[in-house]
Structures are given as structure tokens and as C-alpha cells.
Design a protein around this motif. Structure first.
Motif, short mmCIF file in Angstrom:
data_model
loop_
_atom_site.label_atom_id
_atom_site.label_comp_id
_atom_site.label_asym_id
_atom_site.label_seq_id
_atom_site.Cartn_x
_atom_site.Cartn_y
_atom_site.Cartn_z
N ARG A 1 92.71 22.85 -13.51
CA ARG A 1 91.79 23.70 -13.83
C ARG A 1 90.27 23.16 -13.40
N ARG A 2 89.56 24.30 -12.79
CA ARG A 2 88.23 24.04 -12.63
C ARG A 2 87.02 25.01 -13.07
N ARG A 3 85.80 24.70 -13.44
CA ARG A 3 85.11 25.80 -13.72
C ARG A 3 83.69 25.14 -13.31
N ARG A 4 82.64 26.06 -12.85
CA ARG A 4 81.39 25.58 -12.64
C ARG A 4 80.66 26.47 -13.57
N ILE A 5 79.67 25.49 -14.18
CA ILE A 5 78.83 26.01 -15.07
C ILE A 5 77.34 25.71 -14.85
N PRO A 6 76.18 26.35 -15.35
CA PRO A 6 74.79 26.15 -15.04
C PRO A 6 74.55 24.68 -15.92
N PHE A 7 73.74 23.73 -15.44
CA PHE A 7 73.29 22.66 -16.24
C PHE A 7 73.04 22.84 -17.55
N GLY A 8 73.32 22.17 -18.52
CA GLY A 8 73.08 22.10 -19.78
C GLY A 8 71.50 21.41 -20.12
N PRO A 9 71.08 21.23 -21.43
CA PRO A 9 69.96 20.43 -21.46
C PRO A 9 70.05 18.90 -21.22
N VAL A 10 71.44 18.44 -21.45
CA VAL A 10 71.47 17.00 -21.11
C VAL A 10 71.41 16.57 -19.49
N LEU A 11 71.97 17.64 -18.67
CA LEU A 11 71.92 17.26 -17.30
C LEU A 11 70.69 17.70 -16.79
N ARG A 12 70.04 18.59 -17.33
CA ARG A 12 68.72 18.82 -16.67
C ARG A 12 67.90 17.82 -17.11
N SER A 13 67.77 17.14 -18.22
CA SER A 13 66.82 16.14 -18.47
C SER A 13 67.14 14.85 -17.61
N ARG A 14 68.20 14.72 -16.98
CA ARG A 14 68.65 13.40 -16.25
C ARG A 14 68.85 13.78 -14.63
N GLU A 15 68.54 15.09 -14.15
CA GLU A 15 68.93 15.66 -13.02
C GLU A 15 68.13 14.93 -11.95
N ASP A 16 66.94 14.43 -11.79
CA ASP A 16 66.50 13.62 -10.88
C ASP A 16 67.04 12.24 -10.82
N TRP A 17 67.60 11.85 -11.74
CA TRP A 17 68.27 10.37 -11.74
C TRP A 17 69.53 10.70 -11.03
N LEU A 18 70.20 11.64 -11.37
CA LEU A 18 71.44 12.00 -10.99
C LEU A 18 71.41 12.17 -9.42
N VAL B 1 86.46 20.03 -14.97
CA VAL B 1 87.77 19.75 -14.43
C VAL B 1 88.83 19.73 -15.83
N VAL B 2 90.02 20.14 -15.73
CA VAL B 2 90.93 19.71 -16.54
C VAL B 2 92.24 18.87 -15.78
N VAL B 3 92.19 17.54 -16.43
CA VAL B 3 93.27 16.82 -15.75
C VAL B 3 94.66 16.85 -16.64
N ARG B 4 95.66 17.26 -15.87
CA ARG B 4 96.95 17.19 -16.60
C ARG B 4 97.91 16.12 -16.24
#
Length: 220
Positions: A179-196, A212-215
Motif C-alpha cells: 500500500r502507498r499513500r501520499r499526504i501533505p507534510f505534517g508539523p514535524v516534517l515541515r519543521s525539518r523540511e530544509d534539513w531533509l 507505505v505498508v510493507v507486508r
């Protein structure tokens, strides 16, 4: 989204998109009544309750005292039987085996990757590459599954799903991203977007996150 008004204490991971994606994968699994299910990193217990509604015997584990309390309260409110234990990942269930293991571990790459996460950050920070807990799950889960047992594991594409699949296959399991799903950045990823982006984990035009879901299934 799974759950109906669950009790979520401050500092406890609330059901989010990754919880919902994993619940969808859970709904597709064949689980005879009485199957033994383990939910590690249970948070508020949302996935444990989904499994318990299927008539399974559920054990839920979390390192957070508040999460353990919340999961126990939510099971009581739902009228469902769930054994909730406090401990670090698989430590509380050593020597036991399960038909299905659910895992929504910390998986977000963290700038201070060498430090041990504290407080609420324990629910998402997972070292500089996001694999602090994922690699441990890949190593240890085969010994906790019965023949034919299944692992359902959710994490971000930022923390290298191919590596997860490769480790599990190397351990003798049949593994793939289901399974895969794209979602908007949440607060944690927004706070470290430049670093990523500096790390090369995000491209310049990338403004959302793929989950992703790994089975993985242990041969019979």
C-alpha cells in the motif's frame, strides 16, 4: 480514520494517516477468531482495537506510560479485551509468537540522530536515517512469528522501504510494499523540511510525503 473519539493523552501519538493506512491493510488479512495479534508502538490503541473487533487475542505494547494508560482506557470504553504492556518494542513478549504483528514505529529522520528521543518525540524521531527502530524490527520479527505469520509495517518513503523489504527477504520472509499513500507534510516534517532537502531525502519540488505498508510473511 480508525477509531471513534479515542482518548488521546498529551504526548501520546494520535491516530493519523499512517494508522489509517495500516488499518486498511489489516482489514484485508484473513484472521480466524482466536488468532494471536501483536501491536507494537500501539499509541492510543487504535490498531489493537481494530484487531480485537475481529475476535482475535490482542497484545499491545508501548514504551510510553501514558500510551499504555490510554490504550487500556480505550479498550475498556470499547468493551474489548486487549492485553496492554509497557516496554521497549518486543521486550515484553520475549518467548511468545504471533499470527500477525502490526507495527507503526518511529520512522522520521531526525537532525539530532545520535541523541535518544525523549518525550513525545519518541513516537516519531528515529535517528538520522529514520531506521533506528525499523532495522531492529526487521532483525527480530521473524523469531516472533508463527509459520505463515504476517508482519504489517507502516513507514515513510523517506526511511527507505526498499531497505526494509530487502532485510525481511534476507531473513527468509516473502516481503513487498502493498500500500502507498501520499499526504501533505505534517508539523514535524515541515519543521525539518530544509534539513531533509540538504540531506537529499526530499527533492526540490517535493511537497508531500509518501507512506507505505510493507507486508512480510514467514513461510509455513
Amino acid at each position: 480514520m480508525v477509531g471513534v473519539n479515542p482518548l488521546v493523552l498529551p504526548g501520546v501519538y494520535a491516530p493519523q494517516e499512517d494508522t489509517d493506512l495500516l488499518a486498511g491493510a489489516l482489514s484485508e488479512e484473513s484472521l480466524p477468531p482466536g488468532s494471536d495479534v501483536l501491536d507494537v508502538g500501539t499509541g492510543s490503541g487504535a490498531l489493537a482495537l481494530e484487531a480485537a473487533r475481529r475476535g482475535t487475542r490482542v497484545t499491545a505494547v508501548d514504551v510510553s506510560r501514558r500510551a499504555v494508560y490510554a490504550a487500556r482506557c480505550n479498550a475498556w470504553r470499547a468493551g474489548l479485551s486487549v492485553r496492554v504492556l509497557r516496554g521497549n518494542l518486543f521486550d515484553p513478549v520475549r518467548g511468545q509468537t504471533f499470527d500477525l504483528i502490526l507495527a507503526n514505529p518511529p520512522y522520521v529522520p531526525a537532525p539530532n540522530g545520535g541523541r535518544t528521543p525523549r518525550g513525545p518525540a519518541r513516537a516519531w524521531d528515529a535517528g538520522g536515517d529514520g531506521r533506528l527502530v525499523l532495522d531492529r524490527i526487521c532483525r527480530e520479527v521473524p523469531g516472533l512469528l508463527r509459520p505463515g505469520g504476517v508482519l504489517l509495517l507502516v513507514h515513510s518513503a523517506l526511511s527507505d522501504p526498499d531497505r526494509t523489504v530487502g532485510h525481511l527477504r534476507a531473513a527468509g520472509m516473502k516481503a513487498s510494499v502493498t500500500r502507498r499513500r501520499r499526504i501533505p507534510f505534517g508539523p514535524v516534517l515541515r519543521s525539518r523540511e530544509d534539513w531533509l532537502r540538504r540531506r537529499g531525502l526530499l527533492s526540490r519540488g517535493e511537497n508531500d510525503e509518501e507512506l507505505v505498508v510493507v507486508r512480510a510473511e514467514l513461510p509455513r
